[in-house]
Enzyme design. Structure first.
Site, short mmCIF file in Angstrom:
data_model
loop_
_atom_site.label_atom_id
_atom_site.label_comp_id
_atom_site.label_asym_id
_atom_site.label_seq_id
_atom_site.Cartn_x
_atom_site.Cartn_y
_atom_site.Cartn_z
N ASP A 5 52.08 31.78 48.48
CA ASP A 5 51.51 33.05 48.00
C ASP A 5 52.35 34.17 48.61
OD1 ASP A 5 49.46 35.28 47.48
OD2 ASP A 5 48.30 33.53 46.82
N ASP A 20 57.03 33.94 46.58
CA ASP A 20 56.92 34.92 45.49
C ASP A 20 57.38 34.19 44.24
OD1 ASP A 20 57.36 36.83 43.53
OD2 ASP A 20 58.07 38.34 44.94
N VAL A 21 56.49 34.01 43.28
CA VAL A 21 56.82 33.16 42.12
C VAL A 21 57.94 33.73 41.25
CG1 VAL A 21 54.59 31.99 41.99
CG2 VAL A 21 54.94 34.12 40.70
N ASN A 52 49.51 28.61 39.35
CA ASN A 52 48.24 29.34 39.31
C ASN A 52 48.41 30.84 39.55
OD1 ASN A 52 45.17 29.79 39.98
ND2 ASN A 52 46.29 30.40 41.83
N TYR A 57 48.98 41.27 29.68
CA TYR A 57 48.26 40.09 30.20
C TYR A 57 48.11 39.04 29.09
CZ TYR A 57 44.94 37.28 32.88
OH TYR A 57 44.34 36.24 33.56
N THR A 68 36.40 35.71 41.12
CA THR A 68 37.50 35.73 42.10
C THR A 68 37.84 37.19 42.39
OG1 THR A 68 39.29 35.89 40.48
CG2 THR A 68 38.52 33.66 41.02
P1 NAD Z 1 43.26 36.17 42.47
O1 NAD Z 1 43.84 37.52 42.36
O2 NAD Z 1 42.08 35.95 43.31
O3 NAD Z 1 44.37 35.11 42.91
C1 NAD Z 1 45.67 35.16 42.42
C2 NAD Z 1 46.62 34.81 43.56
O4 NAD Z 1 47.96 34.91 43.06
C3 NAD Z 1 46.50 35.78 44.74
O5 NAD Z 1 46.37 35.08 45.95
C4 NAD Z 1 47.79 36.57 44.65
O6 NAD Z 1 48.27 37.05 45.91
C5 NAD Z 1 48.74 35.54 44.07
N1 NAD Z 1 49.95 36.18 43.53
C6 NAD Z 1 50.05 37.34 42.83
N2 NAD Z 1 51.34 37.64 42.61
C7 NAD Z 1 52.07 36.64 43.18
C8 NAD Z 1 53.46 36.36 43.28
N3 NAD Z 1 54.37 37.20 42.78
N4 NAD Z 1 53.84 35.25 43.92
C9 NAD Z 1 52.92 34.39 44.45
N5 NAD Z 1 51.60 34.59 44.40
C10 NAD Z 1 51.18 35.71 43.76
O7 NAD Z 1 42.94 35.72 40.98
P2 NAD Z 1 42.35 34.39 40.33
O8 NAD Z 1 41.27 34.81 39.43
O9 NAD Z 1 42.09 33.33 41.34
O10 NAD Z 1 43.59 34.00 39.42
C11 NAD Z 1 44.21 32.73 39.40
C12 NAD Z 1 44.82 32.52 38.03
O11 NAD Z 1 43.77 32.42 37.07
C13 NAD Z 1 45.70 33.68 37.55
O12 NAD Z 1 46.84 33.17 36.88
C14 NAD Z 1 44.79 34.43 36.59
O13 NAD Z 1 45.53 35.15 35.64
C15 NAD Z 1 44.02 33.30 35.98
N6 NAD Z 1 42.74 33.65 35.37
C16 NAD Z 1 41.76 34.30 36.05
C17 NAD Z 1 40.53 34.57 35.45
C18 NAD Z 1 39.38 35.25 36.16
O14 NAD Z 1 38.38 35.61 35.53
N7 NAD Z 1 39.42 35.44 37.47
C19 NAD Z 1 40.33 34.18 34.12
C20 NAD Z 1 41.35 33.53 33.44
C21 NAD Z 1 42.54 33.25 34.07
#
Ligand code: NAD
Length: 258
Positions: free
Chosen positions: A37, A63-64, A90, A163, A198
């Site tokens: 992360d 960093d992805v 993820n 998005y 989240t």
């Molecule tokens: P979150 O923000 O809690 O977690 C996302 C994580 O990704 C964080 O720890 C963040 O620091 C990390 N991140 C961001 N940019 C980064 C980078 N450049 N390199 C490495 N890590 C990075 O959000 P979440 O809800 O747990 O999201 C997880 C996945 O699920 C995401 O891809 C999100 O788009 C997807 N998603 C979320 C929801 C929702 O309702 N929460 C719904 C559908 C899809």
């Protein structure tokens, strides 16, 4: 017996939210987990908590959008645990978090916002997959799980155009990967969560009006806990899903069934 015994997995964005839940679940099911992360303090805390539980996990800065970081984390998995069996792409961002609870219109979307969301959500999945494939080939096969969204399947759940576009790209990138690498024993599937509790979605649901509007569109009438998505990801990573590739697993309380 764990469902991931003898497996080595990499999970991106594992410092919090769904990623952190997947780190814990995979490790509790017997996997050795390398996770990355950009939130290093939070990531190291997850690592410490897991180790205190006796779980075998390792955190690394990732960093992805960085090819070098991907190269390093795949090398770490192979050096430390001998191979790579599973990758969960993820990590992701949503620009409406910074923009507050409301959706961002197309005309209010800047080029910088577009590029940032596409870089992390789409290019990040490409870079992670490209880095992992040679290691999975060396392991004799593998499973790639890409976290898209229901916003990658329909425009109805749009909070910002980039998005939707980035998550739609993940959906078809996954199918191309599945088709191209099937004969090498490498599977690829996408997961499409609906509203999950989240940090990413907190600002949206903190606004009672927006929260009520959104929950009215969820047949099950609530947001899910991250573990309800993590179990689906675990299934796809495990050998239980040995004939599943190129598939879309929707975990959304019925949102897009309507
Ligand atoms: P979150 O923000 O809690 O977690 C996302 C994580 O990704 C964080 O720890 C963040 O620091 C990390 N991140 C961001 N940019 C980064 C980078 N450049 N390199 C490495 N890590 C990075 O959000 P979440 O809800 O747990 O999201 C997880 C996945 O699920 C995401 O891809 C999100 O788009 C997807 N998603 C979320 C929801 C929702 O309702 N929460 C719904 C559908 C899809």
């Amino acid at each position: 017996m764990g469902r991931m015994d003898d497996k080595v997995a990499i999970i991106s964005g594992g410092a919090r939210g769904m990623g952190a839940e997947e780190v814990r679940l995979f490790a509790r099911e017997g996997a050795k987990v390398v996770f990355g992360d950009i939130l290093d303090e939070l990531g190291q805390q997850v690592e410490a908590d897991c180790r205190a539980e006796g779980l075998d996990v390792a955190y690394a800065h990732l960093d992805v959008t960085s090819e070098d970081d991907w190269r390093a984390i795949v090398a770490l998995a192979e050096e430390r645990y001998g191979k790579l069996d599973a990758l969960v792409n993820n990590a992701g961002i949503s620009i409406s978090v910074e923009g507050g609870a409301r959706n961002i219109s197309l005309e209010d979307t800047s080029v910088e916002q577009w590029d940032r969301v596409m870089d992390i959500n789409s290019k990040g999945v490409f870079l992670g997959t490209r880095a992992a494939i040679p290691a999975m080939r060396r392991a004799g096969g593998g499973s790639i799980i890409n976290i898209s969204s229901i916003a990658g399947m329909t425009g109805a759940w749009s909070r910002s155009h980039p998005y939707n576009a980035s998550k739609g790209a993940v959906r078809l990138f996954t199918k191309a990967t599945a088709v191209q690498h099937a004969r090498e024993g490498i599977r690829a599937n996408s997961v499409h969560p609906g509203p999950i509790m989240t940090p990413m979605s907190e600002s949206t649901y903190a606004d009672p009006e927006v929260a009520a509007q959104r929950l009215a569109l969820v047949p099950l009438g609530r947001r899910a806990h991250p573990i309800e998505v993590a179990y689906g990801v675990l299934y796809l990573a495990s050998d239980e899903a040995s004939f599943v590739t190129g598939a879309e697993l929707v975990i959304d309380g019925g949102c897009i069934a309507q």
